[in-house]
Design a protein around this motif. Structure first.
Motif, mmCIF file in Angstrom:
data_model
loop_
_atom_site.group_PDB
_atom_site.id
_atom_site.type_symbol
_atom_site.label_atom_id
_atom_site.label_comp_id
_atom_site.label_asym_id
_atom_site.label_seq_id
_atom_site.Cartn_x
_atom_site.Cartn_y
_atom_site.Cartn_z
ATOM 1 N N ASN A 20 42.271 -44.130 -5.803
ATOM 2 C CA ASN A 20 42.770 -45.421 -6.264
ATOM 3 C C ASN A 20 44.295 -45.363 -6.183
ATOM 4 O OD1 ASN A 20 43.543 -47.695 -7.662
ATOM 5 N ND2 ASN A 20 42.417 -47.198 -9.545
ATOM 6 N N ILE A 56 38.292 -55.691 1.706
ATOM 7 C CA ILE A 56 38.653 -55.966 0.308
ATOM 8 C C ILE A 56 38.936 -57.453 0.104
ATOM 9 C CG2 ILE A 56 40.575 -55.685 -1.348
ATOM 10 C CD1 ILE A 56 40.541 -52.685 -0.635
ATOM 11 N N TYR A 115 42.106 -52.582 -5.848
ATOM 12 C CA TYR A 115 43.207 -53.306 -5.207
ATOM 13 C C TYR A 115 43.668 -54.463 -6.093
ATOM 14 C CZ TYR A 115 45.890 -56.088 -1.926
ATOM 15 O OH TYR A 115 46.893 -56.806 -1.326
ATOM 16 N N GLN A 116 42.707 -55.190 -6.650
ATOM 17 C CA GLN A 116 43.025 -56.400 -7.413
ATOM 18 C C GLN A 116 43.662 -56.077 -8.756
ATOM 19 O OE1 GLN A 116 42.832 -59.483 -6.546
ATOM 20 N NE2 GLN A 116 42.161 -60.817 -8.181
ATOM 21 N N ASN A 126 47.792 -52.081 -3.853
ATOM 22 C CA ASN A 126 47.803 -51.067 -2.798
ATOM 23 C C ASN A 126 46.370 -50.776 -2.357
ATOM 24 O OD1 ASN A 126 50.677 -50.552 -3.033
ATOM 25 N ND2 ASN A 126 50.152 -49.572 -4.987
ATOM 26 N N LEU A 127 46.175 -50.642 -1.050
ATOM 27 C CA LEU A 127 44.832 -50.340 -0.561
ATOM 28 C C LEU A 127 44.438 -48.946 -1.019
ATOM 29 C CD1 LEU A 127 45.233 -51.682 3.100
ATOM 30 C CD2 LEU A 127 44.045 -52.812 1.194
ATOM 31 N N ALA A 166 41.394 -53.410 4.584
ATOM 32 C CA ALA A 166 42.156 -54.559 4.073
ATOM 33 C C ALA A 166 41.307 -55.830 4.158
ATOM 34 C CB ALA A 166 43.445 -54.737 4.869
#
Ligand SMILES: [Zn+2]
Length: 442
Positions: A333, A292, A69-70, A338-339, A289
């Motif tokens: 991924n 994360i 995500y990051q 984006n999740l 969400a």
């Protein structure tokens, strides 16, 4: 001849006493039924500071998902940049799947206990198991506990309390305030720990971010940060602006910044335990969400410590987890921002082995960690038998006592001197009078 024999006897007794004193704790340790794992991690080097991060419920997939995500790529978090790593088992004494109390106790004390137990020997005779916080206090190091759950929650409790159940929140608070006395205690408020009780126990109390930022080290008293009346908010809820009131509460990375500023003034180094406590809660809710965002804030807190320590050669940083929560698997991924696509297998904990990352003094020993009890050994590698440290507060009292003793000695000497002087004068006077009036009985 007699006096020579007595001197020899006294010396012999002293030698026996000192030897016994040194040996007894080791014998007691060896007899402990819940003895440490046979493999012992040792070192000849001793870190001055030990910083231990525990991501509650943070398994390997939680770390992967947060990196994707990051940065759009797994393996890209700060903790993953540390040079040494491992994975470890987390089972408790009575279950394959642990809870935070049993795993926290294994990490804090090196002993396996039953689920729900906070640093006492159960199974066993229930005696208190010495925690890393207590041990480092014995080495004259100050100690801090920082968490995003309320401060009396299971993980910090295993470092600063001894209770047969994690549910005894009032007792856990009492243990903090009157038994183990962490020098920094930051987390959500209420749940057994309140401003009045902490103040009465000699703690400075801060209730929000502004008050925390107003702290100016070095402090002469321990400090209790009681932020809000439950767990701190989820990072994702700060992000979406869910409640404007959240802005008065600190983030984990901010608490770590302040904790380090306070603890770095310790004359003999420090121990700091930092828990990312709500990764677990988002895992129970199968909420990717929030999961994360909690891992990412945990990683920011690690970055704060890493940045603080990078120019030093005296600090060990360990990052690990107490267990995995949710049975998370990343399926795809979906790129940065984006999740990722994921599945969950449970709303509870799992027995999935959890990651270990280490940087700094003795970090190269981290690959020897294969079970949660080994974290205790890694943190203590290089430390010899506990020195009996006199806490700073007691040192002040000692100093005052000594001053008082010296004062008393001076008074005694003055009185004695004066008396001797008077006695001598009287004698001289009597002798004089005897000479003048030899017939009088004086
Ligand atoms: Zn949990």
């Amino acid at each position: 001849m007699k006096s020579k024999i007595s001197v020899i006897l006294i010396i012999a007794l002293a030698v026996v006493g000192v030897t016994l004193n040194a040996r007894l704790p080791r014998i007691a340790q060896a007899l402990d039924s819940q003895a440490l794992d046979s493999a012992v991690i040792t070192s000849t080097v001793t870190p001055r500071n030990v910083i231990l991060f525990i991501g509650d419920g943070m398994g390997p997939e939680q770390v992967r998902a947060a990196g994707m995500y990051q940065n759009g790529l797994e393996g890209t978090l700060v903790m993953e940049s540390f040079p040494y790593s491992s994975t470890m088992t987390t089972y408790s004494a009575d279950h394959d799947i642990t809870d935070s109390a049993a795993s926290g106790t294994a990490i804090a004390t090196g002993h396996k206990v039953n689920n729900g137990v906070v640093s006492v020997a159960l199974p066993g005779d229930g005696h208190e198991l010495e925690t890393l916080l207590e041990r480092f206090h014995k080495h004259c190091k100050r100690a801090g506990l920082v968490t995003t759950t309320y401060a009396t929650h299971a993980t910090p409790a295993t470092f600063g309390a001894h209770e047969t159940s994690r549910n005894y929140l009032d007792n856990i608070a009492y243990d903090y305030l009157y038994q183990t006395r962490p020098d920094v205690l930051f987390g959500g408020g209420a749940n057994g720990l309140y401003p009045d009780s902490a103040t009465a126990a000699g703690y400075a109390v801060v209730l929000n971010r502004a008050e925390m930022h107003a702290i100016r080290p070095p402090l002469t008293v321990p400090v209790s940060g009681q932020f809000g009346t439950t767990h701190l908010p989820y990072e994702y809820d700060y992000f979406i602006g869910a409640d404007p009131g959240y802005n008065t509460l600190p983030h984990l990375s901010e608490m770590v910044t302040t904790a380090l500023a306070i603890l770095e003034t310790s004359p003999d180094g420090f121990f700091l335990m930092v828990e990312g406590g709500r990764i677990d809660h988002a895992g129970h809710a199968n909420d990717i969400a929030r999961n994360i965002f909690e891992v990412l804030e945990f990683d920011r807190a690690i970055e704060i410590a890493y940045t603080w320590a990078i120019s030093r050669t005296d600090t060990l940083i360990i990052v690990t987890a107490d267990h995995e929560t949710g049975g998370l698997t990343v399926i795809a991924n979906n790129g940065a921002g984006n999740l990722p696509t994921v599945t969950w297998s449970t709303t509870g904990h799992t027995a999935t082995p959890v990651p270990v990352y280490a940087w700094g003094v003795n970090a190269e020993l981290a690959p020897q960690v294969t079970d949660n009890t080994h974290i205790h050994q890694l943190a203590l590698a290089g430390f010899t038998d506990p020195v009996s440290c006199v806490p700073v507060a007691a040192r002040v009292v000692d100093f005052r006592d000594r001053t008082r003793q010296i004062g008393q000695l001076i008074v005694v000497m003055v009185v004695l001197g004066a008396s001797l002087h008077t006695l001598r004068e009287r004698r001289a006077h009597s002798a004089q009078r005897q000479k003048q009036f030899p017939w009088r009985q004086l």
